[in-house]
Write a protein that holds these residues in place. Structure first.
Motif, PDB file in Angstrom:
ATOM      1  N   GLY A 122       0.787  -1.231   0.000  1.00  0.00           N
ATOM      2  CA  GLY A 122       0.000   0.000   0.000  1.00  0.00           C
ATOM      3  C   GLY A 122       0.817   1.277   0.000  1.00  0.00           C
ATOM      4  O   GLY A 122       0.267   2.362  -0.196  1.00  0.00           O
ATOM      5  N   GLY A 123       2.120   1.170   0.236  1.00  0.00           N
ATOM      6  CA  GLY A 123       2.959   2.368   0.199  1.00  0.00           C
ATOM      7  C   GLY A 123       3.359   2.870   1.574  1.00  0.00           C
ATOM      8  O   GLY A 123       2.666   2.661   2.569  1.00  0.00           O
ATOM      9  N   ILE A 124       4.498   3.559   1.604  1.00  0.00           N
ATOM     10  CA  ILE A 124       5.057   4.060   2.858  1.00  0.00           C
ATOM     11  C   ILE A 124       4.136   5.082   3.518  1.00  0.00           C
ATOM     12  O   ILE A 124       4.049   5.151   4.751  1.00  0.00           O
ATOM     13  N   HIS A 125       3.414   5.857   2.722  1.00  0.00           N
ATOM     14  CA  HIS A 125       2.514   6.853   3.306  1.00  0.00           C
ATOM     15  C   HIS A 125       1.424   6.183   4.145  1.00  0.00           C
ATOM     16  O   HIS A 125       1.014   6.706   5.181  1.00  0.00           O
ATOM     17  N   ARG A 126       0.957   5.006   3.698  1.00  0.00           N
ATOM     18  CA  ARG A 126      -0.049   4.275   4.476  1.00  0.00           C
ATOM     19  C   ARG A 126       0.594   3.578   5.675  1.00  0.00           C
ATOM     20  O   ARG A 126      -0.035   3.427   6.726  1.00  0.00           O
ATOM     21  N   THR A 213      -4.809   2.929  -7.862  1.00  0.00           N
ATOM     22  CA  THR A 213      -4.166   3.454  -6.661  1.00  0.00           C
ATOM     23  C   THR A 213      -2.747   3.903  -6.969  1.00  0.00           C
ATOM     24  O   THR A 213      -2.288   4.950  -6.482  1.00  0.00           O
ATOM     25  N   GLU A 214      -2.043   3.128  -7.772  1.00  0.00           N
ATOM     26  CA  GLU A 214      -0.672   3.474  -8.140  1.00  0.00           C
ATOM     27  C   GLU A 214      -0.631   4.800  -8.885  1.00  0.00           C
ATOM     28  O   GLU A 214       0.213   5.655  -8.609  1.00  0.00           O
ATOM     29  N   PHE A 215      -1.544   4.980  -9.848  1.00  0.00           N
ATOM     30  CA  PHE A 215      -1.570   6.241 -10.599  1.00  0.00           C
ATOM     31  C   PHE A 215      -1.838   7.404  -9.664  1.00  0.00           C
ATOM     32  O   PHE A 215      -1.157   8.432  -9.712  1.00  0.00           O
ATOM     33  N   GLU A 216      -2.839   7.281  -8.813  1.00  0.00           N
ATOM     34  CA  GLU A 216      -3.225   8.367  -7.909  1.00  0.00           C
ATOM     35  C   GLU A 216      -2.088   8.820  -7.015  1.00  0.00           C
ATOM     36  O   GLU A 216      -1.934  10.015  -6.747  1.00  0.00           O
ATOM     37  N   THR A 217      -1.303   7.858  -6.537  1.00  0.00           N
ATOM     38  CA  THR A 217      -0.291   8.177  -5.528  1.00  0.00           C
ATOM     39  C   THR A 217       1.110   8.406  -6.099  1.00  0.00           C
ATOM     40  O   THR A 217       1.895   9.155  -5.509  1.00  0.00           O
ATOM     41  N   VAL A 218       1.422   7.781  -7.242  1.00  0.00           N
ATOM     42  CA  VAL A 218       2.776   7.878  -7.791  1.00  0.00           C
ATOM     43  C   VAL A 218       2.893   8.927  -8.890  1.00  0.00           C
ATOM     44  O   VAL A 218       3.912   9.618  -8.985  1.00  0.00           O
ATOM     45  N   ALA A 219       1.861   9.094  -9.721  1.00  0.00           N
ATOM     46  CA  ALA A 219       1.922  10.123 -10.756  1.00  0.00           C
ATOM     47  C   ALA A 219       2.250  11.505 -10.189  1.00  0.00           C
ATOM     48  O   ALA A 219       3.027  12.257 -10.798  1.00  0.00           O
ATOM     49  N   PRO A 220       1.697  11.884  -9.004  1.00  0.00           N
ATOM     50  CA  PRO A 220       2.046  13.199  -8.459  1.00  0.00           C
ATOM     51  C   PRO A 220       3.540  13.412  -8.221  1.00  0.00           C
ATOM     52  O   PRO A 220       4.048  14.512  -8.464  1.00  0.00           O
ATOM     53  N   GLU A 305      -7.189  11.375  -1.723  1.00  0.00           N
ATOM     54  CA  GLU A 305      -7.885  12.522  -1.148  1.00  0.00           C
ATOM     55  C   GLU A 305      -6.907  13.593  -0.706  1.00  0.00           C
ATOM     56  O   GLU A 305      -7.164  14.799  -0.862  1.00  0.00           O
ATOM     57  N   SER A 306      -5.770  13.166  -0.152  1.00  0.00           N
ATOM     58  CA  SER A 306      -4.756  14.119   0.290  1.00  0.00           C
ATOM     59  C   SER A 306      -4.145  14.857  -0.890  1.00  0.00           C
ATOM     60  O   SER A 306      -3.824  16.050  -0.788  1.00  0.00           O
ATOM     61  N   VAL A 307      -3.977  14.162  -2.025  1.00  0.00           N
ATOM     62  CA  VAL A 307      -3.466  14.820  -3.234  1.00  0.00           C
ATOM     63  C   VAL A 307      -4.450  15.897  -3.686  1.00  0.00           C
ATOM     64  O   VAL A 307      -4.055  17.027  -4.023  1.00  0.00           O
ATOM     65  N   LYS A 308      -5.745  15.564  -3.694  1.00  0.00           N
ATOM     66  CA  LYS A 308      -6.767  16.545  -4.086  1.00  0.00           C
ATOM     67  C   LYS A 308      -6.709  17.780  -3.192  1.00  0.00           C
ATOM     68  O   LYS A 308      -6.741  18.923  -3.666  1.00  0.00           O
ATOM     69  N   ASN A 309      -6.608  17.547  -1.895  1.00  0.00           N
ATOM     70  CA  ASN A 309      -6.543  18.660  -0.950  1.00  0.00           C
ATOM     71  C   ASN A 309      -5.277  19.484  -1.151  1.00  0.00           C
ATOM     72  O   ASN A 309      -5.305  20.727  -1.059  1.00  0.00           O
TER      73      ASN A 309
END
Length: 318
Positions: A122-126, A213-220, A305-309
């Motif tokens: 799920g990634g280090i952020h999670r 999920t990968e796109f949402e979190t890694v593309a940024p 959601e955090s990326v959106k914010n």
């Protein structure tokens, strides 16, 4: 119940912090004592060797970068297994080779020691938030014995079956994440070349059937240029190698995974084993003389959601 944790890398440190904040007494070890500094103030107890650690605890948790290192830590000189008490448990959170895992598990069983594999995804952020998914293989009774500890650093928890099942599924989930990473790079490159604004492209893809999920979190972090996923090319190549081995073992032709494996190996050879996984996309950028950058994106992984914010705040600030 007293726990010991061996391995204080990006993931292990977050597991340690969450265990301690949930009230568990924790003894820790890492080959690099400097990694202890970030949790020393949290009242973690340092141990000089895996063997010394194992003698003090009821359960040894390992979080290590390769099957070879897990084997050395458990069975090598000053290894943990020889000092573990009868009735103790070994919890392996590393992404590892199934055969190596079962070898150590079989040795542990001879001494009355239980094994629970619990690789996380799920990634280090999670992981930092204590919300990382845990895949479990082993006896249900052993899982229930340690459920509270596992829940302190992750959720949801999926019990998949016997020892070995979770490690296989973990490798599959990592392969799928890498597929999405490569796809994100190629898709964003095409969008850029076609003159599409990358900020709008990100938002549109996130709201489309092509999202992941990968796109949402890694593309940024690609669009930011930091490439920081806290996950190295060395680890990616290790995981893809494990996937290719599983394909051979089970007679499944993995043509696409094989191609992707070569792409990550090429990126590792060019940029170095310690660089972050999106450098496979940086290689695409260099080959096409095109940078994938857009203003306002975070320099580290966040949930969707955090990326959106973050984007909304950045836009408001400007």
């Amino acid at each position: 119940m007293k726990y010991g944790l061996i391995g204080l890398g990006n993931l292990g440190t977050n597991i340690a912090k969450n265990l301690i904040s949930s009230g568990f007494k924790l003894v820790v070890h890492d080959k690099n004592r400097n990694n202890f500094k970030s949790i020393e103030s949290l009242k973690a107890i340092w141990s000089d060797t895996p063997s010394e650690l194992a003698a003090q605890v009821d359960c040894v948790i390992t979080c290590l970068p390769s099957p070879k290192i897990s084997n050395e830590v458990m069975l090598g000189v000053n290894g943990a297994l020889a000092s573990m008490k009868q009735g103790a448990t070994w919890i392996e959170t590393s992404t590892t080779n199934v055969n190596e895992l079962k070898l150590i598990s079989d040795e542990a069983a001879k001494s009355g020691i239980s094994t629970l594999e619990a690789p996380v995804t799920g990634g280090i952020h999670r992981a930092a938030a204590g919300k990382i998914t845990i895949l479990v293989g082993g006896k249900k009774s052993v899982l229930e014995k340690h459920r509270a500890a596992l829940e302190s650093f992750g959720e949801p928890i999926f019990h998949l079956g016997d020892v070995g099942t979770a490690s296989i599924l973990k490798v599959i989930t990592n392969m799928l994440a890498f597929v999405n990473l490569v796809g994100a790079g190629e898709g964003l490159l095409l969008a850029k070349k076609a003159g599409i604004d990358l900020s709008e492209a990100y938002k549109a893809i996130q709201a489309s059937s092509g999202n992941s999920t990968e796109f949402e979190t890694v593309a940024p972090v690609i669009l930011n240029g930091s490439f920081n996923t806290a996950f190295t090319l060395e680890l990616a190549c290790k995981d893809l190698g494990l996937m290719m081995e599983l394909g051979k073992d089970y007679g499944v032709p993995l043509k696409f995974t094989g191609l992707m494996d070569q792409m990550f190996i090429e990126a590792k050879e060019k940029y170095g084993a310690s660089e972050w996984t999106p450098h496979v996309v940086k290689l695409m950028e260099e080959n096409t003389h095109t940078e994938l950058r857009a203003p306002g994106f975070p320099n580290r992984m966040m949930d969707a959601e955090s990326v959106k914010n973050y984007l909304s705040k950045t836009k408001a600030d400007h």
